[in-house]
Scaffold this active site. Structure first.
Site, short mmCIF file in Angstrom:
data_model
loop_
_atom_site.label_atom_id
_atom_site.label_comp_id
_atom_site.label_asym_id
_atom_site.label_seq_id
_atom_site.Cartn_x
_atom_site.Cartn_y
_atom_site.Cartn_z
N ARG A 73 0.47 -1.16 0.07
CA ARG A 73 -0.21 -0.30 0.04
C ARG A 73 1.16 1.50 0.33
NH1 ARG A 73 -3.25 -0.80 5.00
NH2 ARG A 73 -1.11 -1.47 6.10
N ASP A 263 5.64 -20.51 17.11
CA ASP A 263 6.01 -19.51 16.88
C ASP A 263 6.87 -20.04 16.03
OD1 ASP A 263 6.81 -17.61 15.25
OD2 ASP A 263 8.84 -17.07 16.86
N HIS A 268 8.93 -24.95 12.81
CA HIS A 268 10.76 -25.26 12.97
C HIS A 268 10.89 -26.88 12.54
CE1 HIS A 268 10.19 -21.41 11.03
NE2 HIS A 268 10.44 -20.47 12.70
N LYS A 361 13.06 -27.36 23.29
CA LYS A 361 13.25 -26.28 24.10
C LYS A 361 13.62 -24.86 22.42
CE LYS A 361 17.35 -25.99 26.10
NZ LYS A 361 18.90 -26.36 27.48
#
Ligand code: NDP
Ligand code: BG6
EC number: 1.1.1.49
Length: 513
Positions: A73, A263, A268, A361
């Site tokens: 934008r 996250d 991952h 972890k």
């Protein structure tokens, strides 16, 4: 048939680069690729996408005819986009060479179009500009959605309805997060599939593009010595460790809605786990590999609340410097319970892995930045040396460490005799340090993934059933954590994380590596 480039590639006769050149050479003057970075004004585009595209250009991996469009934008001219992009491009490939000329040539191929993400009209204007650059050639189009997830669907709708390629392929790269639980992920997949077929959707998990993660299968399946050991019979536990030595810095608004489990762990670390634990695929084809990964995920038990501990970093002063706590971030609510650290124990209920703890972890604002896989092997039965010499290595077991980053390396901890007339053992490393072995710099994960998306190689992208299986492992515990308002254990910025992680590991007789 035997002489096709793909067959040669599979047989190792053609390198990927040669295949690439072959493909594009055979279509010379006929085809063009237009790459549109949607959200070009943002952090990821500047930090990763444009630099990766430049590196591909520098290496000669982009086709002869290509155009890059930034779309967002923000109001910008082509030159302003070029100026913005040029600040983050580096000559990483050959630092001795002045790559200025290449940079100029690359920037000349970059353009910008300002538009709303939910405007078909604005995307139709983009389509018009793309056509001018495609100059009547056979056109393929890649859209990279580097925008917040709440606007994915509108952008996909408008891009597919107004700016799809008329005769070539149209592919869309989607960045995580792919939802925040099973339901929202399924809704996102459903909405994407209204406009795109599954084979047009490239869901990125950039950890799959990291060199050492890609090497995992090579290590396992092309070295006779590892695969026979790769099971509950010899492996005591496996650890997947991610740590960052900085906090949420500027991304607190995003992070607070997701937390470290969504996250880092659900994507991952879980992706690495699946590659680590899968059975040998039938072939190296994307579907064969992804089939094996899905099988592993579907054999896993959903994570239990008892097997998770969560933490949140608090401010800490060290050497006169005050490091802010998570809730000091202005974009984070003062009473946030979002975990910035988590440790978890997961299990795969299949014949190969029954009873082996897979520990994860992940944390922000810890003492170091690293990502590692640690494989701890069982004790040597009736260990002669422990018994006869009372070695101080009592119970020392072998450990294989795959250091994904930084200082990429694979090393194996072995017990060894210290040279000399006595009989003393120590623990030494058989060490493959990449920087010592290979002179070529390791490409950034985004380079590999972008090249694969251009080439239509799906091996390193997440399929929708994989995504469903991954969410079903974490959704129940995420809901329970939120519903029960579990208070995360606090840990000082820059520390090793909360002590609870050690108790969790100890429950399974494991020590973190
Ligand atoms: P940004 O927040 O920088 O957003 C990218 C662009 O989207 C902005 O420049 C802005 O452009 C537009 N935008 C931002 N917020 C809104 C909004 N509420 N409504 C409409 N447009 C908006 O994101 P990032 O570049 O950091 O990340 C892009 C995607 O990649 C996200 O999905 C993120 O989760 C994911 N990601 C990011 C990583 C990173 O390191 N940054 C790492 C891994 C994934 P404009 O105002 O010009 O339209
Ligand atoms: C992203 C996460 O997916 O990965 C970030 O959203 C994290 O929070 C990043 O910092 C880490 O990636 P890398 O490649 O720097 O280890």
């Amino acid at each position: 048939q035997d002489e096709t480039p793909l067959k040669k590639l599979k047989d190792g006769i053609l390198s990927k680069e040669q295949k690439h050149t072959f493909d594009f050479d055979s279509n010379k003057d006929k085809s063009t690729v237009s790459i549109t970075v949607v959200g070009a004004s943002g952090d990821l585009a500047k930090k990763k996408i444009f630099p990766a595209l430049f590196a591909l250009y520098y290496e000669g991996c982009l086709p002869e005819h290509f155009t890059i469009f930034g779309y967002a934008r923000s109001k910008m001219t082509d030159d302003e986009l070029r100026n913005m992009v040029s600040k983050t491009l580096t000559c990483r490939i050959d630092k001795r060479e002045n790559c200025g000329e290449k940079m100029e040539q690359f920037l000349e191929r970059c353009f910008y179009h300002s538009g709303q993400y939910d405007s078909q009209e604005n995307f139709a204007e983009l389509d018009k500009k793309l056509k001018e650059h495609e100059a009547g050639r056979f056109s393929n189009r890649l859209f990279y959605l580097s925008i917040p997830p709440n606007i994915f669907i509108n952008a996909v709708r408008c891009a597919s309805l107004s700016a799809s390629s008329a005769h070539g392929w149209t592919r869309v790269i989607v960045e995580k997060p792919f939802g925040r639980d099973s339901e929202s992920s399924a809704a996102l997949t459903g909405a994407l599939k209204q406009y795109l077929k599954e084979d047009q959707i490239f869901r990125i998990d950039h950890y799959l593009g990291k060199e050492l993660v890609e090497n995992l299968s090579v290590l396992r399946f092309s070295n006779l010595i590892f695969e026979p050991l790769w099971s509950r019979q010899y492996i005591r536990n496996v650890q997947f460790i991610f740590s960052e030595d900085f906090g949420t810095e500027g991304r607190g608004g995003y992070f607070d809605h997701y937390g470290i489990i969504r996250d880092i762990m659900q994507n991952h670390l879980l992706q690495i786990l699946a590659l680590f634990a899968m059975e040998t695929p039938v072939s190296l084809d994307a579907e064969d590999i992804r089939n094996e990964k899905v099988k592993v995920l579907r054999s896993m038990r959903p994570l239990q609340l008892d097997d998770v501990i969560v933490g949140q970093y608090k401010s800490h002063t060290k050497g006169g410097v005050n490091y802010p706590g998570y809730t000091n971030d202005k974009t984070v609510p003062k009473d946030s319970l979002t975990p910035t650290f988590a440790a978890a124990a997961l299990f795969i209920d299949n014949a190969r892995w029954d009873g082996v703890p897979f520990l994860m972890k992940a944390g922000k604002a810890l003492h170091t930045r690293s990502a590692e896989i640690r494989v701890q092997f069982r004790h040597v039965p009736g260990n002669l040396y422990n018994k006869n010499f009372g070695s101080d290595l009592d119970q020392a077991t072998n450990e294989l460490v795959i250091r994904v980053q930084p200082d990429e390396a694979i090393y194996l901890k072995i017990n060894n005799k210290v040279p000399g007339l006595g009989m003393r053992l120590d623990r030494s490393n058989l060490n493959l340090l990449y920087s010592a072995r290979y002179s070529k710099e390791i490409p950034d994960a985004y380079e590999r993934l972008l090249l694969d998306a251009i080439e239509g190689e799906r091996r390193l992208f997440i399929r929708s059933d994989e995504l469903d299986a991954a969410w079903s492992l974490f959704t129940p515990v995420l809901k329970e954590l939120e519903h029960k308002k579990i208070v995360p254990e606090s840990y000082p910025y820059g520390s090793r994380g909360p002590i609870g992680a050690h108790y969790l590991a100890a429950r399974y007789k494991v020590r973190w590596g």
